[in-house]
Design a protein around this motif. Sequence first.
Motif, PDB file in Angstrom:
ATOM      1  N   ARG A 254       3.934  91.059  39.804  1.00 37.19           N
ATOM      2  CA  ARG A 254       4.930  92.182  40.602  1.00 37.19           C
ATOM      3  C   ARG A 254       5.215  93.162  39.890  1.00 37.19           C
ATOM      4  N   THR A 255       4.687  94.504  40.513  1.00 37.24           N
ATOM      5  CA  THR A 255       4.725  95.478  39.447  1.00 37.24           C
ATOM      6  C   THR A 255       5.587  96.615  40.089  1.00 37.24           C
ATOM      7  N   LYS A 256       6.557  97.139  39.600  1.00 35.73           N
ATOM      8  CA  LYS A 256       7.627  98.263  40.059  1.00 35.73           C
ATOM      9  C   LYS A 256       7.249  99.305  39.220  1.00 35.73           C
ATOM     10  N   VAL A 257       7.521 100.772  39.760  1.00 30.81           N
ATOM     11  CA  VAL A 257       7.447 102.090  39.081  1.00 30.81           C
ATOM     12  C   VAL A 257       8.592 102.575  39.111  1.00 30.81           C
ATOM     13  N   VAL A 258       9.233 103.212  38.135  1.00 33.57           N
ATOM     14  CA  VAL A 258      10.408 104.042  38.416  1.00 33.57           C
ATOM     15  C   VAL A 258       9.879 105.590  37.737  1.00 33.57           C
ATOM     16  N   PHE A 259      10.291 106.396  38.627  1.00 31.18           N
ATOM     17  CA  PHE A 259       9.472 107.811  38.171  1.00 31.18           C
ATOM     18  C   PHE A 259      11.064 108.657  37.981  1.00 31.18           C
ATOM     19  N   CYS A 260      11.530 108.914  36.553  1.00 24.72           N
ATOM     20  CA  CYS A 260      12.766 109.703  36.572  1.00 24.72           C
ATOM     21  C   CYS A 260      12.165 111.040  36.518  1.00 24.72           C
ATOM     22  N   ASP A 261      11.991 111.818  37.563  1.00 27.59           N
ATOM     23  CA  ASP A 261      11.592 113.197  37.659  1.00 27.59           C
ATOM     24  C   ASP A 261      12.503 114.171  37.903  1.00 27.59           C
ATOM     25  N   GLY A 297      19.822 110.998  44.341  1.00 31.65           N
ATOM     26  CA  GLY A 297      20.803 111.945  43.952  1.00 31.65           C
ATOM     27  C   GLY A 297      20.544 112.628  42.937  1.00 31.65           C
ATOM     28  N   TYR A 298      19.752 112.424  41.966  1.00 31.30           N
ATOM     29  CA  TYR A 298      19.278 113.103  40.701  1.00 31.30           C
ATOM     30  C   TYR A 298      18.192 114.342  40.624  1.00 31.30           C
ATOM     31  N   ALA A 299      18.550 115.083  41.877  1.00 29.58           N
ATOM     32  CA  ALA A 299      17.499 116.140  41.969  1.00 29.58           C
ATOM     33  C   ALA A 299      16.982 117.019  40.718  1.00 29.58           C
ATOM     34  N   GLN A 300      18.014 117.179  39.801  1.00 28.96           N
ATOM     35  CA  GLN A 300      17.806 118.026  38.648  1.00 28.96           C
ATOM     36  C   GLN A 300      17.420 117.350  37.437  1.00 28.96           C
ATOM     37  N   GLY A 301      17.229 115.835  37.589  1.00 31.82           N
ATOM     38  CA  GLY A 301      16.770 114.999  36.664  1.00 31.82           C
ATOM     39  C   GLY A 301      17.703 113.725  36.336  1.00 31.82           C
ATOM     40  N   PHE A 302      17.236 112.804  35.906  1.00 30.34           N
ATOM     41  CA  PHE A 302      17.908 111.613  35.526  1.00 30.34           C
ATOM     42  C   PHE A 302      18.697 111.738  34.198  1.00 30.34           C
ATOM     43  N   PRO A 303      19.886 111.242  33.938  1.00 27.70           N
ATOM     44  CA  PRO A 303      20.561 111.123  32.659  1.00 27.70           C
ATOM     45  C   PRO A 303      19.732 110.428  31.614  1.00 27.70           C
ATOM     46  N   ARG A 304      19.693 111.227  30.390  1.00 27.63           N
ATOM     47  CA  ARG A 304      18.784 110.711  29.331  1.00 27.63           C
ATOM     48  C   ARG A 304      19.393 109.362  28.796  1.00 27.63           C
ATOM     49  N   ARG A 305      20.485 109.022  28.860  1.00 27.03           N
ATOM     50  CA  ARG A 305      21.021 107.791  28.561  1.00 27.03           C
ATOM     51  C   ARG A 305      20.395 106.783  29.538  1.00 27.03           C
ATOM     52  N   GLY A 306      20.179 106.966  30.688  1.00 32.04           N
ATOM     53  CA  GLY A 306      19.807 106.098  31.744  1.00 32.04           C
ATOM     54  C   GLY A 306      18.275 106.031  31.514  1.00 32.04           C
TER      55      GLY A 306
END
Length: 429
Positions: A254-261, A297-306
């Motif tokens: 089972r494979t999942k991908v999170v793109f923090c774009d 809801g993170y149109a300008q980027g995901f927090p670096r800590r996250g």
Amino acid sequence: MKVAVLTMFAGLSTTYSLVNVVADQIKMLLEAQVELKILVSETCPDAERWGVFLDPRLEWVKITNTRDGAPIVWHDYSAPTGTVHETFFEEAARIAEDYVRHLQDVDVCIMHDILYQGWHLVHNVAIRQAQKSLPNVRFLAFTHSLPVNRPQKTEWPFSARFTPMPNTRFVYPTHSGIDALARQYDVPQGSCAVVYNTLPLLELLSRDVRQVADRIDLLSAEILVTYPGRLTTGKRFEKVAALAGAIQRKTEQRTKVVFCDFPSADTPGPIYKRTIQTEGMKFGLEKEDLVFTSDLGYAQGFPRRGVFELFGLSNLFICPSFSESFGLTVLEAASRGNFLVLNEAVPALKELGDSLGAYFLRWDGRNFGYDTHEKYLPSEQAYYEEHGERIVNLMREDPSLRAKTRARTRYNGAWICRNQLMPLLRGTV
């Protein structure tokens, strides 16, 4: 199904580890849509309720702890023989009446240390007495400490800590303790079962990561990929999706991908995201197997800590980038224990990868003064599937990576509830 959780807590301080164990179990059951009531001592202050103990779906029940207006004092009767205080059996009878009143509408009663702890002997005797009036209720008796060696001589009521209880399964958090648990209660091992304690990973992480977890299953994925970057074709997001898809198709992991774009002026985001999704699905992913944080809801980027927290959960980092001057995200992923798969054709990635023990694939890349272009024989799909199988095998062979993945996938509430707790509640194991 209606379930009662019998704890007899007199307080809900988190310094008492069993409070946290029970809180995790309540969360599991509520998420499984189980109708639930929790039984505590009448002296348990409402002001101490917190978190899941405040959930409006809980039926909160206080069991008597008084006799003739005076508090019932719990004595620690851990010895196998002796003498109980004068009012012991009268107190047990009053408590038993309350148990009958509040358990007659449930299917299963989960007891936490009630049969084990010496200071719960009065409750132990009370629930055994109440059981005579509750023929349709099944019981699960959880023990949370090392089982006690069975003494050669016991006397009633002290023997209740070493006596089988009808219609009851005895539960321990590890397989290694089952033999000792069975000996303590003089029951066959088939009357015992294992339910792990839960590692509540998501609760320890930021709200941002929990929001990602609401959209995509971060805990059960056997292969979890986090890829942060500017949403530009140069970062080759579609190759990450393609390799992840091929891994899932070839290995059935089972494979999942999170793109923090985050946005790029040179690439129309919505169009490129559709391309990435299409490539991932072509090679073996389902639509719900990948997510873009820009859609959360993170149109300008995901927090670096996250991002760092997601790297802490994930186990595979794929970087097929066309061009890099250094590749800081490679170090970030490596620092959180991810298996690294990098583009061998990019000098900065090759240099970093060599020093970090990365696995290399060939993708198009920019070198000093020239570009490279790859052709795959017999096909790109075959190339990804061949290497994907090797990657998964190498990940399995890495003890630290295997431990990290197993801690996330096998000790989370959803897995424990589905595979261990719910079968016991349904009586199917």
